[in-house]
Design a protein around this motif. Structure first.
Motif, PDB file in Angstrom:
ATOM      1  N   GLN A 158       0.839  -1.203   0.000  1.00 40.87           N
ATOM      2  CA  GLN A 158       0.000   0.000   0.000  1.00 40.87           C
ATOM      3  C   GLN A 158       0.884   1.267   0.000  1.00 40.87           C
ATOM      4  N   GLY A 159       0.755   2.104   1.013  1.00 41.88           N
ATOM      5  CA  GLY A 159       1.519   3.353   1.036  1.00 41.88           C
ATOM      6  C   GLY A 159       2.839   3.258   1.776  1.00 41.88           C
ATOM      7  N   ALA A 160       3.188   2.079   2.271  1.00 39.73           N
ATOM      8  CA  ALA A 160       4.424   1.933   3.044  1.00 39.73           C
ATOM      9  C   ALA A 160       5.608   1.646   2.115  1.00 39.73           C
ATOM     10  N   ILE A 161       5.735   2.491   1.091  1.00 36.20           N
ATOM     11  CA  ILE A 161       6.747   2.301   0.054  1.00 36.20           C
ATOM     12  C   ILE A 161       7.615   3.546  -0.052  1.00 36.20           C
ATOM     13  N   LEU A 162       8.913   3.334  -0.141  1.00 39.06           N
ATOM     14  CA  LEU A 162       9.834   4.428  -0.459  1.00 39.06           C
ATOM     15  C   LEU A 162      10.528   4.046  -1.761  1.00 39.06           C
ATOM     16  N   ALA A 163      10.343   4.868  -2.795  1.00 31.25           N
ATOM     17  CA  ALA A 163      10.911   4.599  -4.115  1.00 31.25           C
ATOM     18  C   ALA A 163      11.957   5.654  -4.451  1.00 31.25           C
ATOM     19  N   VAL A 164      13.013   5.226  -5.117  1.00 38.30           N
ATOM     20  CA  VAL A 164      14.088   6.120  -5.535  1.00 38.30           C
ATOM     21  C   VAL A 164      14.256   6.004  -7.044  1.00 38.30           C
ATOM     22  N   VAL A 165      14.291   7.145  -7.730  1.00 35.69           N
ATOM     23  CA  VAL A 165      14.521   7.169  -9.171  1.00 35.69           C
ATOM     24  C   VAL A 165      15.890   7.786  -9.409  1.00 35.69           C
ATOM     25  N   LEU A 166      16.795   6.961  -9.931  1.00 35.93           N
ATOM     26  CA  LEU A 166      18.168   7.409 -10.181  1.00 35.93           C
ATOM     27  C   LEU A 166      18.361   7.780 -11.645  1.00 35.93           C
ATOM     28  N   THR A 167      19.546   8.220 -11.960  1.00 33.14           N
ATOM     29  CA  THR A 167      19.937   8.658 -13.297  1.00 33.14           C
ATOM     30  C   THR A 167      19.461   7.709 -14.392  1.00 33.14           C
ATOM     31  N   GLY A 168      19.048   8.271 -15.524  1.00 37.19           N
ATOM     32  CA  GLY A 168      18.618   7.428 -16.636  1.00 37.19           C
ATOM     33  C   GLY A 168      17.876   8.202 -17.700  1.00 37.19           C
ATOM     34  N   MET A 169      17.861   7.651 -18.912  1.00 40.39           N
ATOM     35  CA  MET A 169      17.142   8.248 -20.026  1.00 40.39           C
ATOM     36  C   MET A 169      15.649   7.958 -19.921  1.00 40.39           C
ATOM     37  N   GLY A 170      14.858   8.809 -20.562  1.00 39.95           N
ATOM     38  CA  GLY A 170      13.430   8.572 -20.663  1.00 39.95           C
ATOM     39  C   GLY A 170      12.666   9.007 -19.430  1.00 39.95           C
ATOM     40  N   SER A 171      11.498   8.415 -19.231  1.00 41.71           N
ATOM     41  CA  SER A 171      10.639   8.806 -18.110  1.00 41.71           C
ATOM     42  C   SER A 171      10.147   7.598 -17.319  1.00 41.71           C
ATOM     43  N   ASP A 172      10.740   6.437 -17.540  1.00 39.21           N
ATOM     44  CA  ASP A 172      10.327   5.238 -16.819  1.00 39.21           C
ATOM     45  C   ASP A 172      10.427   5.464 -15.319  1.00 39.21           C
ATOM     46  N   GLY A 173       9.421   5.040 -14.588  1.00 38.38           N
ATOM     47  CA  GLY A 173       9.386   5.239 -13.135  1.00 38.38           C
ATOM     48  C   GLY A 173       8.500   6.392 -12.722  1.00 38.38           C
ATOM     49  N   MET A 174       8.236   7.317 -13.631  1.00 39.38           N
ATOM     50  CA  MET A 174       7.399   8.466 -13.284  1.00 39.38           C
ATOM     51  C   MET A 174       5.950   8.058 -13.063  1.00 39.38           C
ATOM     52  N   ARG A 175       5.383   7.264 -13.965  1.00 38.79           N
ATOM     53  CA  ARG A 175       3.987   6.855 -13.804  1.00 38.79           C
ATOM     54  C   ARG A 175       3.819   5.960 -12.584  1.00 38.79           C
ATOM     55  N   GLY A 176       4.732   5.010 -12.419  1.00 41.30           N
ATOM     56  CA  GLY A 176       4.674   4.161 -11.236  1.00 41.30           C
ATOM     57  C   GLY A 176       4.867   4.968  -9.961  1.00 41.30           C
ATOM     58  N   GLY A 177       5.743   5.975 -10.030  1.00 40.09           N
ATOM     59  CA  GLY A 177       5.946   6.853  -8.879  1.00 40.09           C
ATOM     60  C   GLY A 177       4.702   7.636  -8.526  1.00 40.09           C
ATOM     61  N   LYS A 178       3.965   8.088  -9.542  1.00 37.22           N
ATOM     62  CA  LYS A 178       2.702   8.794  -9.291  1.00 37.22           C
ATOM     63  C   LYS A 178       1.727   7.899  -8.533  1.00 37.22           C
ATOM     64  N   GLU A 179       1.668   6.636  -8.947  1.00 36.69           N
ATOM     65  CA  GLU A 179       0.759   5.703  -8.287  1.00 36.69           C
ATOM     66  C   GLU A 179       1.178   5.442  -6.848  1.00 36.69           C
ATOM     67  N   ILE A 180       2.477   5.371  -6.606  1.00 34.03           N
ATOM     68  CA  ILE A 180       2.970   5.173  -5.239  1.00 34.03           C
ATOM     69  C   ILE A 180       2.582   6.352  -4.358  1.00 34.03           C
TER      70      ILE A 180
END
Length: 386
Positions: free
Chosen positions: A312-334
């Motif tokens: 559920q909301g007990a998640i800490l996500a880190v987005v590191l260096t990289g091309m594109g936008s992968d992780g942004m949509r999943g991050g929004k959901e988190i």
């Protein structure tokens, strides 16, 4: 020896010079293929097409490239030997190592990253296979463009400057137009204590991950850590070994169906998406052989999105260096589920694509230099909520 040189075009003050790309490969087929792809791009030019690393070292001052695509296995002087010599002659040269998918070449590619290469790209076993050639084409052009953006030069103020010899222009400081960034929205960290650490990364990620996991032992010991790095098979095997050595904790490619536990780093294997799912009272790894997502396989978004059903909301996500936008949509959901996202800042990122997309989407609780992320994670998993 096959050599093709081009001179820098004279551009007006509102235009940018195209990226000058040096292609170094002993295969005339690969060299010609890459050169044609680059020549067809409006913002790139083939500065030189060379057969060996020795040719590249001897020609670099005259060619003055921004980016070099450097094969690993070549006669006279191979890529790993040529790499430091090229950087000694042009410190800010972007070098992309190219190699076939073998264990030996994967290990050499990792060594090249530690010696100053900016990135690597796996070459297909055969360019006759259309899908493999298409992926190689797409990934190579994207890497050249994204990495080259850091050294893209603004057009000279006068025609006389652009006509200067390449060896003189190589000594000129690179100039960039100032970029004004609007203030980025930062959210408060979640009031919920995180129970899992998720990390997504791409270009520049292997170096960043090795640095990061070496400083978060206290987190790994108490909480599961799951990582998706855009990387092909064989390369993820080597990366897992590097992460294990850096963290002094178990780290390996995830296995479908295995139970997720604290004290272990799980890395998405190359060529398969990694998700998580409830398995009774426990959490299990789910590997997916579906199509690429965000042009990537593995992709970060599937991992991020699947974790919500588990933690559920007990998640800490880190987005590191990289091309594109992968992780942004999943991050929004988190974030919508009550979790938190941290992004690496632009200055410390090799490419500020993925973390920049998350930051500009307004979903981040913090945007930090790489060196500050580990201490922040340790504090947050120890109970700090700010």
């Amino acid at each position: 020896m096959s050599v093709a040189l081009t001179s820098s075009p004279i551009l007006n003050s509102t235009q940018q010079e195209p990226l000058r790309v040096m292609v170094v490969d002993d295969s005339v087929v690969i060299r010609g293929l890459i050169s044609r792809w680059i020549a067809s791009e409006p913002d790139m030019v083939v500065a030189a097409s060379l057969r060996t690393g020795l040719d590249a070292v001897n020609q670099i001052e005259r060619v003055n490239p921004d980016v070099a695509v450097l094969d690993i296995e070549m006669p006279e002087l191979d890529g790993i030997s040529a790499l430091p010599l090229l950087l000694a002659k042009k410190r800010n040269l972007i070098i992309i190592m190219a190699s076939t998918l073998t264990r030996r070449n994967a290990e050499i590619s990792f060594k090249a990253l530690s010696l100053g290469a900016s990135d690597y790209i796996p070459k297909p076993e055969s360019t006759r296979e259309a899908s493999a050639a298409e992926i190689f084409h797409h990934d190579l052009i994207q890497k050249i463009r994204s990495l080259g953006a850091k050294v893209r030069r603004v057009a000279p103020a006068s025609p006389a400057s652009s006509l200067a010899p390449a060896s003189d222009r190589a000594r000129e400081p690179a100039t960039r137009a100032p970029v004004a960034h609007p203030p980025l929205l930062r959210r408060a960290f979640s009031a919920q204590a995180p129970r899992v650490l998720l990390i997504g990364s791409s270009t520049g990620g292997p170096q960043a991950l090795v640095a990061l996991v070496g400083e978060i032992g206290a987190v790994i010991d108490r909480f599961p850590v799951l990582i998706t790095q855009h990387m092909p098979p064989t390369f993820t095997t080597i990366l897992a070994e590097h992460l294990a050595r850096a963290s002094h904790r178990p780290a390996r490619e995830a296995v479908d169906g295995e139970i997720v536990k604290a004290g272990q780093i799980y890395l998405a294997p190359g060529g398969r998406h990694m998700r998580v799912a409830r398995h009774g009272a426990e959490v299990a790894i789910v590997l997916d052989d579906g199509p690429p997502i965000n042009f990537c396989k593995p992709a970060v978004d599937p991992l991020f999105a699947s974790a919500i059903d588990v933690w559920q909301g007990a998640i800490l996500a880190v987005v590191l260096t990289g091309m594109g936008s992968d992780g942004m949509r999943g991050g929004k959901e988190i974030v919508a589920a009550g979790g938190s996202v941290i992004a690496q800042d632009e200055a410390s990122s090799v490419v500020w694509g993925m973390p920049g997309a998350a930051a500009n989407a307004g979903i981040c609780a913090a945007i930090l230099p790489l060196g500050q992320i580990a201490p922040k994670l340790v504090r947050l998993f120890a109970g700090d909520r700010s």
